[in-house]
Design an enzyme around this catalytic site. Structure first.
Site, PDB file in Angstrom:
ATOM      1  N   LYS A 146       0.858  -1.193   0.000  1.00 37.01           N
ATOM      2  CA  LYS A 146       0.000   0.000   0.000  1.00 37.01           C
ATOM      3  C   LYS A 146       0.888   1.235   0.000  1.00 37.01           C
ATOM      4  O   LYS A 146       1.630   1.481   0.947  1.00 37.01           O
ATOM      5  CB  LYS A 146      -0.913  -0.006   1.229  1.00 37.01           C
ATOM      6  N   LYS A 165      -2.149  -1.680  -3.800  1.00 33.63           N
ATOM      7  CA  LYS A 165      -2.963  -0.450  -3.814  1.00 33.63           C
ATOM      8  C   LYS A 165      -2.047   0.754  -3.927  1.00 33.63           C
ATOM      9  O   LYS A 165      -1.087   0.853  -3.156  1.00 33.63           O
ATOM     10  CB  LYS A 165      -3.778  -0.392  -2.514  1.00 33.63           C
TER      11      LYS A 165
END
Length: 334
Positions: free
Chosen positions: A196, A249
């Protein structure tokens, strides 16, 4: 017979039927995970200003959204909570009566076959907006793990099918796996936000979840967008600690990372097509600058081609509609 002096690659593109028959990557409705924001209160259906078509829902109106999801054949959702009150330790994140826990029970009572994924984080529930415990401006790693584990266990007790920790604290998968196992949830999978990045593409989500940090930023725990090899270490750690899925992500600016993780790890890979990626396409389509269906499907195919098994996207309902109308190969006629 004289061989042609060049290859005739276009033979395999000469008709829609031939193109379809040799298409290498496909997007299916089963691949989609749809995010839903549940908000404390009554009679709430608030459209997020920066995310056209995305709403905050109170539980008394959530059935409207669930019907649309199920009607389209989408089988997985992820719940994000928007509480009324916040405090410095995000206590409503791990309360049995927290909005996410209530939302999980609401969905599972009405649609037991719908897979409910619980986002496991503190940022929406803390008054400072960070994903962990803060002391003198420092985000404390190990103290945060205790609260994140409590949150995961409470979500599993409420009936969540999958726990999705998104906090990026060191050791969060190991702590949550241990907590779930000790609480009797040995069969509950962890869908880790393994890779992330500290991305500028999260702005609209923070509008929807009311989760912006009140001070500082999240760069001490989310990854530097310039780094590639660091992603390998993060993913490998989560695999070793017991993750069952790995999320990358954002998706579109990090397709290379999806491919890298796919080549190194055997777990299912989830591409998170984040809010900023969604909002840019919606804005361009509303201005008539792009063909929304064609560009959305091209994006979806790019994530599958990069190696994603599943796609977490705010476009899930739109994509399901496109697929029902006849699968788009992900390219325009330009």
């Amino acid at each position: 017979m004289t061989k042609a002096t060049f290859d005739r690659h276009r033979r395999l593109r000469s008709s829609a039927q031939i193109r379809s028959s040799i298409r290498e990557n496909h997007v299916r409705v089963e691949d989609l995970i749809y995010p839903i924001f549940v908000k404390e209160g009554e009679n709430i259906k608030n459209e997020v200003a920066s995310m056209p078509g995305v709403y905050q829902w109170s539980l008394d109106r959530l059935e409207e959204e669930l019907q649309e999801v199920v009607r389209r054949g989408i089988s997985s959702i992820i719940l994000f909570g928007v509480p009324k009150e916040k405090d410095d330790v995000g206590s409503s994140a791990y309360s049995d009566e927290g909005i996410v826990q209530q939302g999980i029970r609401f969905v599972k009572e009405r649609y037991p076959n719908l897979t409910v994924i619980a986002d496991t984080c503190l940022c929406q529930f803390t008054d400072h907006g960070h994903c962990g415990v803060v002391h003198d401006g420092e985000i404390l790693n190990d103290q945060s793990l205790e609260l994140l584990t409590k949150t995961a266990v409470s979500q599993a007790q409420a009936g969540a099918d999958i726990i999705a920790p998104s906090n990026m604290m060191d050791g969060f998968v190991a702590a949550i796996r241990k907590g779930l196992d000790e609480a009797g949830f040995v069969h509950t999978p962890i869908m880790s936000y393994a890779v992330k990045y500290a991305s500028a593409f999260y702005g609209p989500f923070r509008d929807a979840a009311h989760s912006s940090p009140k001070s500082g930023d999240r760069k001490t725990y989310q990854m530097d967008p310039a780094n590639r090899r660091e992603a390998f270490r993060e993913a490998a750690s989560d695999v070793e600690e017991g993750a069952d899925y790995l999320i990358v992500k954002p998706a579109l600016s990090y397709l290379d990372i999806i491919r890298d993780v796919r080549e190194r790890e055997d777990l299912p890979i989830v591409a998170y097509n984040v809010s900023g990626e969604y909002s840019m396409i919606k804005a361009a389509a509303q201005n008539g600058w792009v063909n929304e269906e064609a560009i959305v499907m091209e994006k979806m195919v790019s994530m599958k081609r990069a190696g994603a098994d599943l796609i977490l996207t705010y476009f899930a309902k739109d994509v399901a509609d496109y697929l029902q109308q006849g699968e788009n190969g992900g390219t325009s006629d330009e």
